[in-house]
Scaffold this active site. Sequence first.
Site, PDB file in Angstrom:
ATOM      1  N   ARG A 113     -42.342 -18.091 -76.024  1.00 49.23           N
ATOM      2  CA  ARG A 113     -41.575 -18.635 -74.902  1.00 49.23           C
ATOM      3  C   ARG A 113     -40.503 -19.610 -75.370  1.00 49.23           C
ATOM      4  O   ARG A 113     -39.409 -19.666 -74.809  1.00 49.23           O
ATOM      5  CB  ARG A 113     -42.517 -19.330 -73.909  1.00 49.23           C
ATOM      6  CG  ARG A 113     -43.449 -18.359 -73.205  1.00 49.23           C
ATOM      7  CD  ARG A 113     -44.237 -19.052 -72.106  1.00 49.23           C
ATOM      8  NE  ARG A 113     -45.149 -18.120 -71.448  1.00 49.23           N
ATOM      9  CZ  ARG A 113     -45.898 -18.430 -70.397  1.00 49.23           C
ATOM     10  NH1 ARG A 113     -45.833 -19.659 -69.891  1.00 49.23           N
ATOM     11  NH2 ARG A 113     -46.701 -17.536 -69.856  1.00 49.23           N
ATOM     12  N   TYR A 129     -31.667 -14.106 -62.465  1.00 46.41           N
ATOM     13  CA  TYR A 129     -31.444 -14.891 -61.251  1.00 46.41           C
ATOM     14  C   TYR A 129     -31.956 -16.314 -61.474  1.00 46.41           C
ATOM     15  O   TYR A 129     -32.917 -16.533 -62.204  1.00 46.41           O
ATOM     16  CB  TYR A 129     -32.146 -14.268 -60.033  1.00 46.41           C
ATOM     17  CG  TYR A 129     -33.646 -14.129 -60.154  1.00 46.41           C
ATOM     18  CD1 TYR A 129     -34.499 -15.115 -59.678  1.00 46.41           C
ATOM     19  CD2 TYR A 129     -34.221 -12.995 -60.747  1.00 46.41           C
ATOM     20  CE1 TYR A 129     -35.878 -14.992 -59.776  1.00 46.41           C
ATOM     21  CE2 TYR A 129     -35.586 -12.859 -60.853  1.00 46.41           C
ATOM     22  CZ  TYR A 129     -36.415 -13.859 -60.363  1.00 46.41           C
ATOM     23  OH  TYR A 129     -37.779 -13.725 -60.479  1.00 46.41           O
ATOM     24  N   PRO A 130     -31.314 -17.302 -60.844  1.00 45.01           N
ATOM     25  CA  PRO A 130     -31.832 -18.668 -60.888  1.00 45.01           C
ATOM     26  C   PRO A 130     -32.707 -18.944 -59.675  1.00 45.01           C
ATOM     27  O   PRO A 130     -32.606 -18.261 -58.644  1.00 45.01           O
ATOM     28  CB  PRO A 130     -30.553 -19.508 -60.833  1.00 45.01           C
ATOM     29  CG  PRO A 130     -29.623 -18.689 -59.990  1.00 45.01           C
ATOM     30  CD  PRO A 130     -29.960 -17.231 -60.273  1.00 45.01           C
ATOM     31  N   MET A 131     -33.552 -19.955 -59.774  1.00 46.99           N
ATOM     32  CA  MET A 131     -34.419 -20.318 -58.656  1.00 46.99           C
ATOM     33  C   MET A 131     -34.809 -21.790 -58.732  1.00 46.99           C
ATOM     34  O   MET A 131     -34.718 -22.422 -59.793  1.00 46.99           O
ATOM     35  CB  MET A 131     -35.677 -19.450 -58.630  1.00 46.99           C
ATOM     36  CG  MET A 131     -36.590 -19.637 -59.821  1.00 46.99           C
ATOM     37  SD  MET A 131     -38.229 -18.919 -59.561  1.00 46.99           S
ATOM     38  CE  MET A 131     -38.849 -19.963 -58.246  1.00 46.99           C
ATOM     39  N   LYS A 133     -37.634 -24.842 -56.576  1.00 43.93           N
ATOM     40  CA  LYS A 133     -38.730 -25.069 -55.637  1.00 43.93           C
ATOM     41  C   LYS A 133     -38.207 -25.876 -54.445  1.00 43.93           C
ATOM     42  O   LYS A 133     -37.412 -26.802 -54.608  1.00 43.93           O
ATOM     43  CB  LYS A 133     -39.881 -25.821 -56.312  1.00 43.93           C
ATOM     44  CG  LYS A 133     -40.595 -25.029 -57.391  1.00 43.93           C
ATOM     45  CD  LYS A 133     -41.266 -23.786 -56.853  1.00 43.93           C
ATOM     46  CE  LYS A 133     -42.149 -23.140 -57.939  1.00 43.93           C
ATOM     47  NZ  LYS A 133     -42.709 -21.862 -57.482  1.00 43.93           N
ATOM     48  N   HIS A 156     -49.705 -17.187 -59.342  1.00 40.05           N
ATOM     49  CA  HIS A 156     -48.406 -16.548 -59.580  1.00 40.05           C
ATOM     50  C   HIS A 156     -48.407 -15.851 -60.944  1.00 40.05           C
ATOM     51  O   HIS A 156     -47.928 -14.723 -61.082  1.00 40.05           O
ATOM     52  CB  HIS A 156     -47.321 -17.620 -59.521  1.00 40.05           C
ATOM     53  CG  HIS A 156     -45.943 -17.093 -59.294  1.00 40.05           C
ATOM     54  ND1 HIS A 156     -45.618 -16.218 -58.284  1.00 40.05           N
ATOM     55  CD2 HIS A 156     -44.781 -17.336 -59.965  1.00 40.05           C
ATOM     56  CE1 HIS A 156     -44.327 -15.946 -58.330  1.00 40.05           C
ATOM     57  NE2 HIS A 156     -43.796 -16.604 -59.342  1.00 40.05           N
ATOM     58  N   GLN A 169     -40.489 -11.112 -69.481  1.00 42.45           N
ATOM     59  CA  GLN A 169     -39.889 -12.152 -68.654  1.00 42.45           C
ATOM     60  C   GLN A 169     -39.642 -13.402 -69.479  1.00 42.45           C
ATOM     61  O   GLN A 169     -40.514 -13.838 -70.235  1.00 42.45           O
ATOM     62  CB  GLN A 169     -40.828 -12.484 -67.495  1.00 42.45           C
ATOM     63  CG  GLN A 169     -40.405 -13.672 -66.656  1.00 42.45           C
ATOM     64  CD  GLN A 169     -41.411 -13.980 -65.558  1.00 42.45           C
ATOM     65  OE1 GLN A 169     -41.263 -13.569 -64.423  1.00 42.45           O
ATOM     66  NE2 GLN A 169     -42.465 -14.708 -65.909  1.00 42.45           N
TER      67      GLN A 169
END
Length: 234
Positions: A113, A129-131, A133, A156, A169
Amino acid sequence: MSDLDSEAAGPVEPSIGIGVLHLLGKLGSAVDPDAITAAVKEAEAEGVQVVVVAVLGHKADIAFMALHSDLWRLRDFQTRLRQGGLDIVDSYVSLTEMSEYAAGLPEETKQARLYPQLPPEGKPAWCFYPMSKRRNPEQNWYELPFERRKELMYEHGASGRKFAGRVVQLITGSTGIDDYEWGVTLFCGHPDDLKEVVYTMRYDEASARYAEFGPFYVGMVAPIKTVLDRLAQQ
């Protein structure tokens, strides 16, 4: 030594992990394909990982995902692309990171990672894509106790692990660096894998109740020559 290196400033590096730069561009009449190709080759020669994507839809023609520990190397790559005539229409800046909920992961997984090797073989379908909370009064992620947030993120993660082998991912952190809090990059063997993994994981409470998403970019990973040759036919 290149002109960009001749008066280079000292490296600017994260204390852990590496920098990640997503550049979305359009190829207008001013673009020089040879200069764009040279920009990719020069960056790679300097140790920058470069993923090239032919983008579908009107938002962009081509995407470059560049990874390196020194942010100056990423800036140099961006400069070379602009000098080659690329019209950069969108971008995203982030850093690889280890989630606060991932303390118990195996060391091999942590290193993958923090220091990924991209693109993965046999997974040409690509999405970014960005995200963030949510911080709404009744949906404020950051008001939840840590243990509750950890529980939701484990749920999740369990949904994501159902796609092991089908989806690679990379989640990168961008709090205080760009407009959203994370960037999500997906590599799959088939485009419907992209749709299925995002659809499935949106049902988890961590996503359904607390997630806000930015624009999606989708395309096909290929060598720079292949992408430029195909785009020249448009």
